[in-house]
Design a protein around this motif. Structure first.
Motif, PDB file in Angstrom:
ATOM      1  N   LEU A  54       0.832  -1.206   0.000  1.00  0.00           N
ATOM      2  CA  LEU A  54       0.000   0.000   0.000  1.00  0.00           C
ATOM      3  C   LEU A  54       0.863   1.252   0.000  1.00  0.00           C
ATOM      4  O   LEU A  54       0.556   2.246  -0.686  1.00  0.00           O
ATOM      5  CB  LEU A  54      -0.926  -0.010   1.221  1.00  0.00           C
ATOM      6  CG  LEU A  54      -2.032  -1.061   1.230  1.00  0.00           C
ATOM      7  CD1 LEU A  54      -2.784  -1.038   2.563  1.00  0.00           C
ATOM      8  CD2 LEU A  54      -3.009  -0.825   0.078  1.00  0.00           C
ATOM      9  N   LEU A  55       1.955   1.213   0.774  1.00  0.00           N
ATOM     10  CA  LEU A  55       2.850   2.367   0.826  1.00  0.00           C
ATOM     11  C   LEU A  55       3.480   2.614  -0.543  1.00  0.00           C
ATOM     12  O   LEU A  55       3.581   3.762  -0.998  1.00  0.00           O
ATOM     13  CB  LEU A  55       3.931   2.136   1.885  1.00  0.00           C
ATOM     14  CG  LEU A  55       4.939   3.281   2.085  1.00  0.00           C
ATOM     15  CD1 LEU A  55       4.222   4.581   2.434  1.00  0.00           C
ATOM     16  CD2 LEU A  55       5.953   2.918   3.153  1.00  0.00           C
ATOM     17  N   GLN A  56       3.884   1.525  -1.215  1.00  0.00           N
ATOM     18  CA  GLN A  56       4.464   1.669  -2.544  1.00  0.00           C
ATOM     19  C   GLN A  56       3.443   2.220  -3.542  1.00  0.00           C
ATOM     20  O   GLN A  56       3.754   3.094  -4.364  1.00  0.00           O
ATOM     21  CB  GLN A  56       4.986   0.313  -3.032  1.00  0.00           C
ATOM     22  CG  GLN A  56       5.686   0.363  -4.382  1.00  0.00           C
ATOM     23  CD  GLN A  56       6.887   1.298  -4.375  1.00  0.00           C
ATOM     24  OE1 GLN A  56       7.679   1.286  -3.432  1.00  0.00           O
ATOM     25  NE2 GLN A  56       7.007   2.138  -5.400  1.00  0.00           N
ATOM     26  N   LEU A  57       2.194   1.716  -3.469  1.00  0.00           N
ATOM     27  CA  LEU A  57       1.118   2.225  -4.332  1.00  0.00           C
ATOM     28  C   LEU A  57       0.894   3.710  -4.085  1.00  0.00           C
ATOM     29  O   LEU A  57       0.787   4.512  -5.024  1.00  0.00           O
ATOM     30  CB  LEU A  57      -0.167   1.436  -4.073  1.00  0.00           C
ATOM     31  CG  LEU A  57      -1.457   1.993  -4.696  1.00  0.00           C
ATOM     32  CD1 LEU A  57      -1.363   1.971  -6.220  1.00  0.00           C
ATOM     33  CD2 LEU A  57      -2.671   1.206  -4.213  1.00  0.00           C
ATOM     34  N   ASP A  58       0.827   4.080  -2.828  1.00  0.00           N
ATOM     35  CA  ASP A  58       0.575   5.475  -2.455  1.00  0.00           C
ATOM     36  C   ASP A  58       1.668   6.388  -3.010  1.00  0.00           C
ATOM     37  O   ASP A  58       1.381   7.440  -3.593  1.00  0.00           O
ATOM     38  CB  ASP A  58       0.503   5.570  -0.928  1.00  0.00           C
ATOM     39  CG  ASP A  58       0.133   6.959  -0.444  1.00  0.00           C
ATOM     40  OD1 ASP A  58      -1.016   7.377  -0.693  1.00  0.00           O
ATOM     41  OD2 ASP A  58       0.975   7.624   0.174  1.00  0.00           O
ATOM     42  N   ARG A  59       2.918   5.996  -2.843  1.00  0.00           N
ATOM     43  CA  ARG A  59       4.022   6.839  -3.285  1.00  0.00           C
ATOM     44  C   ARG A  59       4.118   6.888  -4.806  1.00  0.00           C
ATOM     45  O   ARG A  59       4.502   7.912  -5.383  1.00  0.00           O
ATOM     46  CB  ARG A  59       5.330   6.350  -2.665  1.00  0.00           C
ATOM     47  CG  ARG A  59       5.395   6.654  -1.159  1.00  0.00           C
ATOM     48  CD  ARG A  59       6.678   6.194  -0.516  1.00  0.00           C
ATOM     49  NE  ARG A  59       6.738   6.632   0.879  1.00  0.00           N
ATOM     50  CZ  ARG A  59       7.670   6.241   1.754  1.00  0.00           C
ATOM     51  NH1 ARG A  59       8.637   5.417   1.358  1.00  0.00           N
ATOM     52  NH2 ARG A  59       7.640   6.679   2.998  1.00  0.00           N
ATOM     53  N   THR A  60       3.783   5.774  -5.464  1.00  0.00           N
ATOM     54  CA  THR A  60       3.796   5.764  -6.928  1.00  0.00           C
ATOM     55  C   THR A  60       2.767   6.739  -7.489  1.00  0.00           C
ATOM     56  O   THR A  60       3.065   7.536  -8.387  1.00  0.00           O
ATOM     57  CB  THR A  60       3.509   4.347  -7.456  1.00  0.00           C
ATOM     58  OG1 THR A  60       4.526   3.455  -6.999  1.00  0.00           O
ATOM     59  CG2 THR A  60       3.452   4.336  -8.972  1.00  0.00           C
TER      60      THR A  60
END
Length: 388
Positions: A54-60
């Motif tokens: 989720l953190l990676q999705l958010d930052r992307t």
């Protein structure tokens, strides 16, 4: 596992002063292999997805949104930041969002970080927000008025914007007077604390009118468009907003006209009551208030606000006297000092609406000093029986 290609969509925020698009809020979307685009929002509340995904999705999505927005000549971009992520970052190192902004090269004044909820360590959150402000980034608190949006924490953060909770907005325009008054009180708190109000979830003309009543600086919602993959010209919704704003102004002028009629009727009522008092104030000499169907009660106070007569209430057939409030002092009521300020001007003063404790109705109170200022005549008005 998250399935689909991450991408941002953008919903416009309309400046109520101009009707133009002032900025956009970015939302996370996923494009499936079949081309379907779906919201990624539900994933952030799912327990089936790993937090690091989720953190990676958010930052992307955040990076893509910032890069796309670089081509926009003006306005601001609002990005959601979860307190969950803020709780995990090291305060000894550069904040990831600030580092990302520096990498992309978008000016800080074009970015708003929107914090959804205030759960977690309030001191830590306050420090993070302070660092955002130092960098020149403005901060918004989302869902103000519900959940974790504690008033004391909000004031301590000193945000630039407060976003009214969408459910509160819809409840306030759905016939709930309590919700309406509550939301307007929140808006007043925002105004007093120097914040601008953003009203989200504006889907109907009624929603827009209520947002304007609350002093909203920006509005967003399906009335002006859903989130889209691209930006649109800043004047796209200006004709529609101008039309709706003009209708709002017309409704306020009509409301002002109704208040003017009410004041004229009150002047007539006060005149009749003063003549009745001059004749001795005998209850049996009171006429039926056929011309004043909104009259809930009237009573007499001394110049200091202490009630010296019973309440006189019309039952539909006769005047009923209620002595329970004799010797009660009403100077603590906000309207008392407005009436006091108008003393000697023979002006009819109206209070704001409030919920009457004894009848549980929405009321207003009007008052007039008489007998050279020795007495105060007060009239309670049943708002529900006023002409719509």
């Amino acid at each position: 596992m998250i399935e689909g290609q991450p991408l941002p969509h953008y919903q416009p925020l309309i400046d109520t002063a101009t009707g133009r698009i002032a900025g956009y809020e970015a939302f996370a979307r996923l494009r499936r292999d079949n081309g379907e685009v779906v919201s990624a929002g539900p994933l952030f509340n799912s327990t089936d997805v790993e937090q690091h995904e989720l953190l990676q999705l958010d930052r992307t999505v955040r990076r893509l949104a910032l890069e796309h927005f670089q081509a926009t000549p003006a306005g601001f971009l609002s990005l959601n930041i979860s307190p969950k992520w803020l709780a995990q970052v090291s305060l000894e190192a550069p904040l990831p969002s600030l580092s990302l902004l520096e990498e992309v090269g978008l000016p800080a004044e074009q970015v708003v970080f929107e914090i959804a909820g205030l759960e977690g360590d309030p001191d830590r959150l306050k420090e993070v927000v302070a660092r955002y402000h130092e960098a020149g980034i403005r901060v918004a608190v989302d869902d103000f008025g519900t959940g974790y949006s504690m008033l004391d924490q909000v004031i301590a953060l000193e945000p630039d914007f407060l976003k009214l909770d969408i459910q509160l907005l819809h409840s306030a325009t759905g016939g709930s007077r309590n919700s309406s008054d509550f939301v307007k009180s929140l808006a007043l708190v925002a105004e007093k604390s120097g914040c601008w109000i953003i009203a989200e979830g504006v889907e109907t003309e009624e929603h827009l009118h209520f947002a304007l009543d609350c002093g909203a600086r920006y509005v967003q919602g399906y009335l002006f468009g859903a989130a889209q993959e691209s930006f649109v010209p800043e004047d796209t919704f200006q004709p529609l907003f101008s039309h709706l704003r003009d209708q709002y102004v017309q409704s306020k002028l009509a409301e002002r006209g109704r208040l003017r009629e009410l004041r004229l009727s009150l002047s007539g009522l006060f005149r009749e009551l003063r003549e009745w008092l001059d004749r001795g104030g005998k209850p049996e000499q009171l006429r039926a208030p056929a011309q004043y169907p909104w009259l809930l009660r009237f009573f007499l106070c001394d110049a200091y606000g202490t009630q010296i007569s019973p309440n006189y209430e019309w039952t539909g057939e006769w005047w009923q006297q209620d002595p329970r409030y004799l010797d009660h002092n009403w100077s603590w009521r906000p309207y008392f000092y407005r009436i006091l300020a108008a003393s000697g001007e023979d002006r009819v003063i109206l209070s704001n609406r409030y919920r009457d404790a004894s009848s549980n109705r929405q009321c207003m109170t009007s008052g007039l000093f008489i007998d050279d200022g020795r007495h105060l005549l007060l009239v309670d008005i049943d708002v529900g029986r006023l002409r719509p």
